[in-house]
Motif scaffolding. Structure first.
Motif, PDB file in Angstrom:
ATOM      1  N   ARG A 145       0.826  -1.211   0.000  1.00 51.78           N
ATOM      2  CA  ARG A 145       0.000   0.000   0.000  1.00 51.78           C
ATOM      3  C   ARG A 145       0.861   1.262   0.000  1.00 51.78           C
ATOM      4  N   ARG A 146       2.040   1.191   0.538  1.00 54.20           N
ATOM      5  CA  ARG A 146       2.927   2.358   0.541  1.00 54.20           C
ATOM      6  C   ARG A 146       3.503   2.609  -0.848  1.00 54.20           C
ATOM      7  N   LEU A 147       3.610   1.582  -1.654  1.00 51.47           N
ATOM      8  CA  LEU A 147       4.189   1.740  -2.984  1.00 51.47           C
ATOM      9  C   LEU A 147       3.373   2.708  -3.833  1.00 51.47           C
ATOM     10  N   GLY A 148       2.060   2.673  -3.713  1.00 54.35           N
ATOM     11  CA  GLY A 148       1.208   3.559  -4.514  1.00 54.35           C
ATOM     12  C   GLY A 148       1.459   5.033  -4.250  1.00 54.35           C
ATOM     13  N   PRO A 149       1.425   5.491  -2.978  1.00 58.19           N
ATOM     14  CA  PRO A 149       1.721   6.903  -2.713  1.00 58.19           C
ATOM     15  C   PRO A 149       3.113   7.336  -3.171  1.00 58.19           C
ATOM     16  N   LEU A 150       4.097   6.446  -3.037  1.00 55.21           N
ATOM     17  CA  LEU A 150       5.436   6.810  -3.489  1.00 55.21           C
ATOM     18  C   LEU A 150       5.464   7.016  -5.003  1.00 55.21           C
ATOM     19  N   GLU A 151       4.799   6.158  -5.733  1.00 60.66           N
ATOM     20  CA  GLU A 151       4.764   6.303  -7.190  1.00 60.66           C
ATOM     21  C   GLU A 151       4.028   7.578  -7.583  1.00 60.66           C
ATOM     22  N   ALA A 152       2.958   7.931  -6.842  1.00 59.54           N
ATOM     23  CA  ALA A 152       2.228   9.161  -7.147  1.00 59.54           C
ATOM     24  C   ALA A 152       3.096  10.392  -6.864  1.00 59.54           C
ATOM     25  N   ARG A 153       3.821  10.378  -5.747  1.00 63.61           N
ATOM     26  CA  ARG A 153       4.707  11.500  -5.434  1.00 63.61           C
ATOM     27  C   ARG A 153       5.837  11.602  -6.452  1.00 63.61           C
ATOM     28  N   HIS A 154       6.322  10.461  -6.902  1.00 61.99           N
ATOM     29  CA  HIS A 154       7.388  10.480  -7.898  1.00 61.99           C
ATOM     30  C   HIS A 154       6.886  11.055  -9.219  1.00 61.99           C
ATOM     31  N   ALA A 155       5.684  10.652  -9.629  1.00 62.56           N
ATOM     32  CA  ALA A 155       5.125  11.167 -10.881  1.00 62.56           C
ATOM     33  C   ALA A 155       4.909  12.680 -10.800  1.00 62.56           C
ATOM     34  N   ALA A 156       4.441  13.176  -9.636  1.00 62.10           N
ATOM     35  CA  ALA A 156       4.234  14.621  -9.477  1.00 62.10           C
ATOM     36  C   ALA A 156       5.565  15.370  -9.489  1.00 62.10           C
ATOM     37  N   ALA A 157       6.588  14.797  -8.842  1.00 65.74           N
ATOM     38  CA  ALA A 157       7.890  15.451  -8.819  1.00 65.74           C
ATOM     39  C   ALA A 157       8.513  15.490 -10.211  1.00 65.74           C
ATOM     40  N   VAL A 158       8.370  14.409 -10.968  1.00 64.36           N
ATOM     41  CA  VAL A 158       8.908  14.383 -12.331  1.00 64.36           C
ATOM     42  C   VAL A 158       8.180  15.392 -13.210  1.00 64.36           C
ATOM     43  N   ALA A 159       6.862  15.511 -13.030  1.00 64.32           N
ATOM     44  CA  ALA A 159       6.105  16.495 -13.813  1.00 64.32           C
ATOM     45  C   ALA A 159       6.556  17.919 -13.499  1.00 64.32           C
ATOM     46  N   ASP A 160       6.786  18.203 -12.216  1.00 59.62           N
ATOM     47  CA  ASP A 160       7.298  19.525 -11.845  1.00 59.62           C
ATOM     48  C   ASP A 160       8.678  19.771 -12.446  1.00 59.62           C
ATOM     49  N   TRP A 161       9.527  18.743 -12.438  1.00 61.80           N
ATOM     50  CA  TRP A 161      10.871  18.885 -12.995  1.00 61.80           C
ATOM     51  C   TRP A 161      10.815  19.177 -14.491  1.00 61.80           C
ATOM     52  N   GLN A 162       9.984  18.464 -15.203  1.00 59.89           N
ATOM     53  CA  GLN A 162       9.892  18.671 -16.643  1.00 59.89           C
ATOM     54  C   GLN A 162       9.290  20.023 -16.994  1.00 59.89           C
ATOM     55  N   ALA A 163       8.390  20.506 -16.135  1.00 61.00           N
ATOM     56  CA  ALA A 163       7.771  21.809 -16.382  1.00 61.00           C
ATOM     57  C   ALA A 163       8.600  22.967 -15.835  1.00 61.00           C
ATOM     58  N   GLY A 164       9.632  22.685 -15.053  1.00 63.50           N
ATOM     59  CA  GLY A 164      10.451  23.747 -14.489  1.00 63.50           C
ATOM     60  C   GLY A 164       9.835  24.418 -13.280  1.00 63.50           C
ATOM     61  N   ARG A 165       8.908  23.740 -12.603  1.00 60.15           N
ATOM     62  CA  ARG A 165       8.270  24.307 -11.419  1.00 60.15           C
ATOM     63  C   ARG A 165       9.076  23.951 -10.166  1.00 60.15           C
ATOM     64  N   VAL A 166       9.365  24.932  -9.352  1.00 71.63           N
ATOM     65  CA  VAL A 166      10.023  24.721  -8.064  1.00 71.63           C
ATOM     66  C   VAL A 166       9.203  25.412  -6.989  1.00 71.63           C
ATOM     67  N   ARG A 167       9.366  24.919  -5.768  1.00 73.06           N
ATOM     68  CA  ARG A 167       8.658  25.493  -4.628  1.00 73.06           C
ATOM     69  C   ARG A 167       9.682  25.961  -3.605  1.00 73.06           C
ATOM     70  N   VAL A 168       9.751  27.276  -3.420  1.00 74.41           N
ATOM     71  CA  VAL A 168      10.748  27.895  -2.556  1.00 74.41           C
ATOM     72  C   VAL A 168      10.039  28.729  -1.504  1.00 74.41           C
ATOM     73  N   VAL A 169      10.535  28.672  -0.275  1.00 77.01           N
ATOM     74  CA  VAL A 169       9.995  29.464   0.829  1.00 77.01           C
ATOM     75  C   VAL A 169      11.073  30.433   1.275  1.00 77.01           C
ATOM     76  N   ARG A 170      10.896  31.700   1.040  1.00 69.85           N
ATOM     77  CA  ARG A 170      11.844  32.702   1.545  1.00 69.85           C
ATOM     78  C   ARG A 170      11.631  32.843   3.048  1.00 69.85           C
ATOM     79  N   GLY A 171      12.678  32.532   3.772  1.00 70.17           N
ATOM     80  CA  GLY A 171      12.586  32.492   5.226  1.00 70.17           C
ATOM     81  C   GLY A 171      12.775  31.101   5.768  1.00 70.17           C
ATOM     82  N   GLY A 172      12.604  30.093   4.929  1.00 71.28           N
ATOM     83  CA  GLY A 172      12.866  28.723   5.350  1.00 71.28           C
ATOM     84  C   GLY A 172      11.603  27.944   5.636  1.00 71.28           C
ATOM     85  N   LYS A 173      11.570  26.710   5.129  1.00 75.82           N
ATOM     86  CA  LYS A 173      10.406  25.853   5.342  1.00 75.82           C
ATOM     87  C   LYS A 173      10.261  25.458   6.801  1.00 75.82           C
ATOM     88  N   ARG A 174      11.390  25.249   7.471  1.00 77.26           N
ATOM     89  CA  ARG A 174      11.325  24.835   8.878  1.00 77.26           C
ATOM     90  C   ARG A 174      10.718  25.934   9.737  1.00 77.26           C
TER      91      ARG A 174
END
Length: 542
Positions: A145-174
């Motif tokens: 069951r964990r394999l499915g969410p990992l594959e979905a997150r991987h597909a979303a990350a690859v799509a962002d990479w191909q589209a050139g989308r990044v997510r940045v927080v000025r000030g730090g995510k933490r």
């Protein structure tokens, strides 16, 4: 090699290419602080706006869009401030892209491990190179069951990479996440807000060679006087000519101060950054500049005076001094540190341990320090060490990248080089060949100390093995060849001895040196005591 992986060659690590020093801005007046806060907030807003525009451009970015953004910023600040903001924006976007690529690789490693283990029968044992099957049906079900969410997150990350989308927080995510856990962080909302705004400020300027004191925006004179070129909307706050504000505080860099003074005296570029430490309520000025590429010394030169082998562990460095022949000298040295607590505390611990290590290396008279070329990137996946949570926390908490950078920079200041070696089997072979022989009632050897010897010998170009094991029975090789046998061209002491019949008994050898006459018990073979039988070693080759 019996399944062992091929070791990579050792190499001398390149020296540092930049320098940064920091000093505190003391005795600031309330007006000084108001001006610094106003400048930081104004330029921080411009930096946030520029980063948003750059992220929206994605892969469509070009030199024209960069120039357009800089023109827009110049009207509300200045040309130099606009250049510093756009450069910082591009650096931040590039860092986000590198982190995105590393995240994709981590997801791919986890997916590959899950698929492999799910394909194996339950309870099948694994090997050193691959994990085995899961222990129970329940665990197999949960991992499937964990394999499915990992594959979905991987597909979303690859799509962002191909589209050139990044997510940045000025000030730090933490720090952003801390807003939802103020009680655990022991902060009030006002305290958090103050930290958040201070982290998003922008008071920095790149250096310019040929300009006065190496920087026109933030200028520091040889006497330590600090002045800032105010942006256009804040020009009314100036207290000096040409829209500048001079602080009442002065700086004096205790570390590398002479090098900094030499640069600004000849108007060489120096970059400055001013920031506020909200926890201590202190302002700091950081100066940085580039150095010409340091030419690394040849590997043979680094090995000429011996080596310090260093084994990196979770709470200490285990170091051993070796001479140029790879022989251990003296006893083991351990330099402890504590990686718990805040980031500042961990950095201070690492710096202190490295300082003691380098000072000892200088006293030992070596020219280089050997250290493992560690990289735990493929080891940090949850799927590879699922139940070993403590081990995963251990390798994730070891700052290998920062440690290597600090060691190279600090060692270069003392004239030491750093030799990186392959980390494979150093702990295993070091314990096998060095731990027990060097242990005495007065010297306790740990596995890590023995690994330091293995690392040092590998950096010197020698095998880890302690010595050549002789044949177990007699001078012949009936039980097998020597473990480290001389090559065909290396005669030396392994060469063929001249026959004893070429010289009279007790006389000089062909080399001119008198040899001891063999005793009768070694030369007489089943003969009466009245006869003289001489045994020729070359006649009995069977």
């Amino acid at each position: 090699m019996g399944g062992l992986r091929r070791l990579t060659a050792s190499f001398v690590v390149s020296g540092p290419c930049g320098v940064a020093v920091r000093d505190r801005l003391k005795h600031l007046t309330p007006q000084d602080e108001r001006v610094l806060r106003a400048v930081g907030a104004h330029q921080g807003t411009l930096a946030s706006r520029d980063l948003k525009t750059r992220c929206a451009d994605g892969l469509e970015h070009s030199g024209d869009t960069w120039a357009a953004r800089k023109r827009d910023l110049t009207g509300v600040s200045s040309s130099r401030i606009a250049g510093a903001i756009t450069k910082a924006t591009h650096d931040q976007w590039a860092l986000a892209r590198r982190c995105q690529a590393a995240h994709i690789q981590k997801l791919e490693a986890g997916i590959k491990t899950l698929r492999h283990r799910l394909s194996l029968p339950l309870g099948e044992k694994g090997t050193k190179r691959a994990a085995g099957g899961y222990r129970s049906k329940n665990e197999w079900f949960r991992k499937s069951r964990r394999l499915g969410p990992l594959e979905a997150r991987h597909a979303a990350a690859v799509a962002d990479w191909q589209a050139g989308r990044v997510r940045v927080v000025r000030g730090g995510k933490r720090l952003l996440s801390t807003r939802h856990h103020l009680t655990e962080a022991r902060l009030t909302e006002d305290q958090w807000r103050e930290r958040w705004e201070a982290e998003r400020w922008f008071i920095a300027a790149d250096g310019e060679s040929g300009k006065r004191f190496g920087n026109e925006t933030i200028r520091v004179t040889p006497d330590g006087e600090v002045s800032i070129k105010l942006p256009a909307p804040l020009a009314h706050l100036a207290n000096a000519r040409h829209g500048r504000y001079t602080l009442t505080s002065t700086v004096a860099f205790a570390h590398r101060g002479a090098e900094w003074a030499d640069r600004i005296t000849v108007n060489r570029a120096v970059a400055y950054r001013i920031h506020l430490d909200t926890e201590r309520d202190r302002w700091y000025l950081t100066a940085s500049w580039q150095r010409p590429a340091v030419q690394t010394i040849p590997l043979e030169t680094a090995r000429a005076r011996g080596m310090i082998g260093v084994d990196t562990n979770a709470d200490h460095f285990a170091a051993y001094h070796l001479d140029q022949r790879g022989n251990p000298i003296g006893g083991p040295h351990r330099f402890g540190y504590d990686l718990s607590g805040t980031t500042t505390h961990r950095d201070a611990q690492i710096r202190h341990a490295l300082t003691r290590l380098i000072n000892w290396a200088v006293r030992a008279g070596v020219a280089a320090i050997g250290i493992e070329d560690l990289d735990f990137t493929p080891e940090k996946t949850r799927e590879k060490h699922g139940r070993r949570k403590r081990f995963r926390q251990l390798i994730s908490g070891m700052p290998t990248g920062k440690l290597k950078a600090r060691l190279v920079s600090m060692a270069a200041e003392q004239g030491l080089s750093v030799v990186a070696v392959d980390p494979a089997y150093t702990s295993l072979w070091g314990a096998q060949h060095w731990q027990k022989p060097l242990t005495t009632p007065h010297r306790k050897m740990s596995r890590h100390d023995a690994a330091g010897i293995a690392i040092g010998r590998r950096a010197l170009g020698y095998p880890v093995r302690r010595r050549t094991a002789p044949p177990p029975h007699d001078r012949s090789d009936r039980a097998g060849h020597r473990t480290a046998q001389a090559g065909p061209g290396d005669r030396g002491r392994e060469g063929t001895r001249p026959p004893t019949t070429d010289r009279p008994p007790g006389g000089p050898s062909p080399s001119g040196k008198r040899k001891r006459e063999p005793s009768a018990s070694e030369t007489v073979w089943d003969a009466p005591s009245t006869q003289q039988w001489v045994h020729d070693s070359l006649m009995h080759t069977g």
